[in-house]
Design a protein around this motif. Structure first.
Motif, mmCIF file in Angstrom:
data_model
loop_
_atom_site.group_PDB
_atom_site.id
_atom_site.type_symbol
_atom_site.label_atom_id
_atom_site.label_comp_id
_atom_site.label_asym_id
_atom_site.label_seq_id
_atom_site.Cartn_x
_atom_site.Cartn_y
_atom_site.Cartn_z
ATOM 1 N N ASN A 102 48.720 36.632 41.314
ATOM 2 C CA ASN A 102 48.562 38.016 40.846
ATOM 3 C C ASN A 102 47.151 38.260 40.320
ATOM 4 O OD1 ASN A 102 51.183 38.796 41.464
ATOM 5 N ND2 ASN A 102 51.977 38.245 39.439
ATOM 6 N N LEU A 103 46.586 37.237 39.679
ATOM 7 C CA LEU A 103 45.227 37.367 39.161
ATOM 8 C C LEU A 103 44.193 37.449 40.278
ATOM 9 C CD1 LEU A 103 44.783 35.012 36.061
ATOM 10 C CD2 LEU A 103 44.403 37.461 36.155
ATOM 11 N N ASN A 134 36.592 37.783 38.806
ATOM 12 C CA ASN A 134 36.413 38.982 39.638
ATOM 13 C C ASN A 134 35.811 40.129 38.825
ATOM 14 O OD1 ASN A 134 37.372 37.759 41.925
ATOM 15 N ND2 ASN A 134 39.445 38.595 41.749
ATOM 16 N N ASP A 135 34.832 39.759 37.985
ATOM 17 C CA ASP A 135 34.097 40.742 37.170
ATOM 18 C C ASP A 135 34.968 41.458 36.142
ATOM 19 O OD1 ASP A 135 31.691 40.224 38.567
ATOM 20 O OD2 ASP A 135 32.317 41.593 40.174
ATOM 21 N N VAL A 136 36.143 40.897 35.860
ATOM 22 C CA VAL A 136 37.048 41.495 34.878
ATOM 23 C C VAL A 136 37.327 40.470 33.788
ATOM 24 C CG1 VAL A 136 39.314 42.529 34.467
ATOM 25 C CG2 VAL A 136 38.115 42.974 36.627
ATOM 26 N N GLU A 137 37.277 40.918 32.526
ATOM 27 C CA GLU A 137 37.581 40.012 31.418
ATOM 28 C C GLU A 137 39.092 39.918 31.227
ATOM 29 O OE1 GLU A 137 37.071 40.098 26.647
ATOM 30 O OE2 GLU A 137 35.181 40.279 27.783
ATOM 31 N N HIS A 138 39.593 38.674 31.107
ATOM 32 C CA HIS A 138 41.029 38.434 30.951
ATOM 33 C C HIS A 138 41.271 37.630 29.677
ATOM 34 C CE1 HIS A 138 42.010 39.614 35.139
ATOM 35 N NE2 HIS A 138 40.814 39.106 35.412
ATOM 36 N N LYS A 139 42.376 37.901 29.019
ATOM 37 C CA LYS A 139 42.858 37.084 27.902
ATOM 38 C C LYS A 139 44.249 36.587 28.282
ATOM 39 C CE LYS A 139 40.383 39.596 24.241
ATOM 40 N NZ LYS A 139 40.531 40.413 23.005
ATOM 41 N N VAL A 140 44.360 35.280 28.501
ATOM 42 C CA VAL A 140 45.590 34.716 29.059
ATOM 43 C C VAL A 140 45.968 33.454 28.300
ATOM 44 C CG1 VAL A 140 46.707 33.799 31.133
ATOM 45 C CG2 VAL A 140 45.007 35.618 31.349
ATOM 46 N N ASN A 141 47.268 33.245 28.114
ATOM 47 C CA ASN A 141 47.764 31.975 27.584
ATOM 48 C C ASN A 141 47.959 30.998 28.739
ATOM 49 O OD1 ASN A 141 47.960 32.288 24.763
ATOM 50 N ND2 ASN A 141 49.811 33.501 24.968
ATOM 51 N N LEU A 142 46.998 30.107 28.933
ATOM 52 C CA LEU A 142 47.113 29.111 29.991
ATOM 53 C C LEU A 142 47.919 27.919 29.470
ATOM 54 C CD1 LEU A 142 43.467 29.110 31.438
ATOM 55 C CD2 LEU A 142 45.452 30.371 32.279
ATOM 56 N N PRO A 143 48.682 27.204 30.330
ATOM 57 C CA PRO A 143 48.755 27.399 31.781
ATOM 58 C C PRO A 143 49.699 28.529 32.184
ATOM 59 C CG PRO A 143 50.183 25.598 31.132
ATOM 60 C CD PRO A 143 49.484 26.054 29.880
ATOM 61 N N ILE A 144 49.479 29.034 33.400
ATOM 62 C CA ILE A 144 50.367 30.038 33.964
ATOM 63 C C ILE A 144 50.897 29.530 35.301
ATOM 64 C CG2 ILE A 144 49.310 31.996 32.792
ATOM 65 C CD1 ILE A 144 47.678 32.558 35.282
ATOM 66 N N ASN A 203 34.714 30.161 40.152
ATOM 67 C CA ASN A 203 35.097 31.564 40.326
ATOM 68 C C ASN A 203 35.373 32.288 39.011
ATOM 69 O OD1 ASN A 203 37.540 30.375 39.643
ATOM 70 N ND2 ASN A 203 38.378 30.479 41.722
ATOM 71 N N CYS A 204 35.161 31.587 37.886
ATOM 72 C CA CYS A 204 35.349 32.273 36.611
ATOM 73 C C CYS A 204 34.363 31.739 35.578
ATOM 74 C CB CYS A 204 36.783 32.131 36.114
ATOM 75 S SG CYS A 204 37.169 30.562 35.318
ATOM 76 N N LYS A 205 34.103 32.561 34.573
ATOM 77 C CA LYS A 205 33.239 32.156 33.460
ATOM 78 C C LYS A 205 34.083 32.132 32.197
ATOM 79 C CE LYS A 205 28.967 33.218 30.977
ATOM 80 N NZ LYS A 205 27.777 34.101 30.898
ATOM 81 N N VAL A 206 34.135 30.972 31.551
ATOM 82 C CA VAL A 206 34.925 30.826 30.331
ATOM 83 C C VAL A 206 34.155 31.431 29.165
ATOM 84 C CG1 VAL A 206 36.016 29.208 28.742
ATOM 85 C CG2 VAL A 206 35.982 28.711 31.192
ATOM 86 N N LEU A 207 34.789 32.316 28.434
ATOM 87 C CA LEU A 207 34.181 32.910 27.245
ATOM 88 C C LEU A 207 34.617 32.202 25.976
ATOM 89 C CD1 LEU A 207 34.528 36.698 28.160
ATOM 90 C CD2 LEU A 207 32.570 35.180 28.537
ATOM 91 N N GLU A 208 35.916 31.864 25.928
ATOM 92 C CA GLU A 208 36.434 31.218 24.712
ATOM 93 C C GLU A 208 37.791 30.590 24.997
ATOM 94 O OE1 GLU A 208 37.436 32.407 20.038
ATOM 95 O OE2 GLU A 208 36.933 33.965 21.509
ATOM 96 N N VAL A 209 38.019 29.394 24.423
ATOM 97 C CA VAL A 209 39.343 28.770 24.524
ATOM 98 C C VAL A 209 39.817 28.414 23.116
ATOM 99 C CG1 VAL A 209 39.023 27.829 26.844
ATOM 100 C CG2 VAL A 209 38.403 26.448 24.863
ATOM 101 N N GLU A 210 41.122 28.321 22.961
ATOM 102 C CA GLU A 210 41.729 28.110 21.647
ATOM 103 C C GLU A 210 41.385 26.749 21.057
ATOM 104 O OE1 GLU A 210 46.162 28.721 19.665
ATOM 105 O OE2 GLU A 210 45.967 28.356 21.817
ATOM 106 N N ASN A 211 41.341 25.702 21.929
ATOM 107 C CA ASN A 211 41.000 24.362 21.461
ATOM 108 C C ASN A 211 39.527 24.337 21.045
ATOM 109 O OD1 ASN A 211 39.925 21.577 21.712
ATOM 110 N ND2 ASN A 211 42.008 21.080 22.335
#
Length: 520
Positions: A25-26, A8-18, A39-47
């Motif tokens: 809420n998101l 939704n045009d907002v950058e999020h930093k989240v520990n998935l899974p939620i 519906n989202c663009k992945v910027l970076e994941v920990e793995n």
């Protein structure tokens, strides 16, 4: 898995899974399209390996959350296989990654290259001759060189476990029940599923089919007795309760699931909350199949208590139904599905049991004690004399209590939680804990047993066997490996069992030598 993405045009930093509620809420206002549209663009994941594959790509957040949940629950071996696969294969979608994560048992990973020459010969040569082009093509499909090792295919078939069906996700590997709506153009629900998928279905039913509808269930991999119960109540329970019930039974053992199915099929359960209450008190129920009449019960009790096996000649001299009525009490019922008795006194169950004619007795719990010998040895495996054990009694007791507390045992059940048979002992013994006592100048281990009902002599002996098993192979085996460091610098090990002279005794047997036990 730490994940950075744009939604939704907002950058999020989240520990998935939620959780589903956190996903809601998101997304703000929930729409069914949330489950399957990009519906989202992945910027970076920990793995790191996964990051190479999906960073800067568009995907579905709900699917990304599912994949994160699977990765979080990987074993070490599964994680190694998954990382090896994604390090060498390009994924066109998160759904493909989900499918691979569900098919990891179809792969083996070779990481030991000490004998690489022999491995190469095994893969590429047959009888010291080079293989044909056709054979090599087959090998290419079976062996995958990766930066983590050689990934090989085994004989387990790879399947498309994960599929999309409009707004529904189909994980065949985890699917227990397929829920469908009769004569309605609505995609099936594959249970257990997320609360979001249930919400989608409920909205479709409300918006498009305001009239009554019929729920049908198809069993895929659910315990037959639980399925039979759910099928009987499919149009009484809410769809959410049906879904949550399938989730409830997944972590249970087959014995527990069978017993739960037998018990709830005898009761008039109304909702998921009542299933939970029964499940939490399951050990207090005795169920016997193939008893559907008072006559059946009379025959059963004659054999159990009088050791009489009926013949045609004997039957004419025994009032079987009368004997069955005499033995049956107000805490049991006989149904077409079997005999059910409740031994406890939990008032939470009162409404549920009253519906089928079972009374809950107002009674105080009974207690008894069973004693057993202990050993304490030093770091050189020398036994301490009894007077020496007494000198360190408080420290040994504290050591025992600290180790028991680490088990996070259920307060009511204690060590009885490990008893896996649904018999009269499980129903009568509410639970037991262990401590140490000094009896006639001897330090003894003691099991403080809480009872719903008095045990027979045979049941006492079986309980002793259970306690011996727990002391020798269960808690006791773990406890004797835990070092006790005393305040004066000594190091001891406490054994709650030994193979030479261990014997469990009731209080009377230990103190008076009498073959009986007392109830307080």
């Amino acid at each position: 898995m730490k994940t950075k993405f744009i939604f939704n045009d907002v950058e999020h930093k989240v520990n998935l899974p939620i959780s589903d509620s956190e996903l809601l809420n998101l997304c703000g206002e929930f729409k069914p399209s949330f489950l399957n549209e990009e519906n989202c663009k992945v910027l970076e994941v920990e793995n790191k390996e996964l990051n190479k594959v999906i960073a800067n790509k568009n995907c579905n957040l709900y699917e990304l959350n599912i994949l994160s949940s699977l990765i979080e629950n990987f074993t070490i071996v599964e994680k190694e296989k998954f990382d090896a696969y994604i390090s060498s294969v390009t994924f066109e979608s998160v759904g493909k990654a989900i499918n691979i994560s569900l098919n990891l048992d179809g792969f083996d990973l070779i990481t030991d290259f000490k004998e690489i020459q022999k491995m190469g010969e095994k893969i590429l040569y047959n009888k010291e001759e080079k293989i044909s082009d056709e054979e090599f093509k087959i090998l290419k499909d079976k062996y995958l060189m990766t930066s983590r090792g050689v990934l090989t295919r085994n004989d387990i078939e790879l399947k498309s476990f994960y599929k999309k069906d409009k707004n529904k996700m189909f994980n065949e590997k985890q699917c227990k029940v397929i829920l469908s709506i009769e004569n309605k153009d609505i995609p099936n629900l594959y249970l257990p599923c997320s609360q979001l998928e249930v919400e989608c279905l409920n909205r479709e039913l409300k918006n498009d089919y305001n009239e009554m509808y019929t729920v049908n269930l198809e069993n895929r991999n659910l315990n037959e007795k639980i399925y039979k119960f759910l099928n009987n109540y499919a149009n009484v329970f809410s769809i959410n309760d049906i879904n949550e019930t399938t989730k409830t039974v997944i972590p249970l053992s087959s014995e527990t699931t069978n017993h739960l199915g037998n018990v709830i099929n005898c009761l008039k359960i109304r909702n998921l909350d009542e299933i939970e209450i029964v499940k939490n008190n399951l050990n207090e129920f005795e169920y016997i199949e193939n008893i559907s009449s008072i006559r059946d019960y009379g025959i059963y009790m004659l054999k159990k208590e009088e050791n009489i096996k009926l013949t045609e000649d004997l039957e004419q001299f025994i009032n079987i139904e009368g004997y069955g009525k005499m033995k049956k009490d107000n805490y049991s019922i006989i149904t077409e599905k079997g005999y059910l008795k409740y031994y406890g006194c939990n008032k939470e169950l009162e409404d549920i049991l009253n519906r089928v004619g079972i009374n809950i007795e107002n009674k105080e719990l009974k207690e008894t004690k069973i004693y057993f010998p202990i050993e304490v040895v030093d770091s050189e495996n020398y036994d301490l004399a009894n007077y020496e054990i007494e000198e360190y009694f408080d420290e040994i007791l504290e050591h025992l209590e600290n180790n028991i507390s680490k088990l996070n045992l259920d307060e009511k059940r204690g060590l009885m939680k490990g008893y896996c048979y649904y018999d009269t002992i499980n129903a009568k013994v509410l639970g037991y804990s262990i401590n140490l006592e000094v009896i006639n100048g001897e330090v003894m281990g003691g099991a403080n047993v809480k009872l719903n009902e008095e045990l027979t002599e045979k049941e006492v002996e079986k309980l002793k066997d259970e306690i011996e098993g727990e002391m020798s192979d269960g808690f006791g085996e773990m406890f004797e490996q835990r070092e006790l460091k005393t305040d004066d610098g000594n190091k001891f090990y406490v054994r709650l069992w030994n193979e030479n002279y261990w014997v469990a005794k009731t209080e009377e047997e230990f103190i008076f030598g009498e073959k009986r036990y007392s109830i307080r």
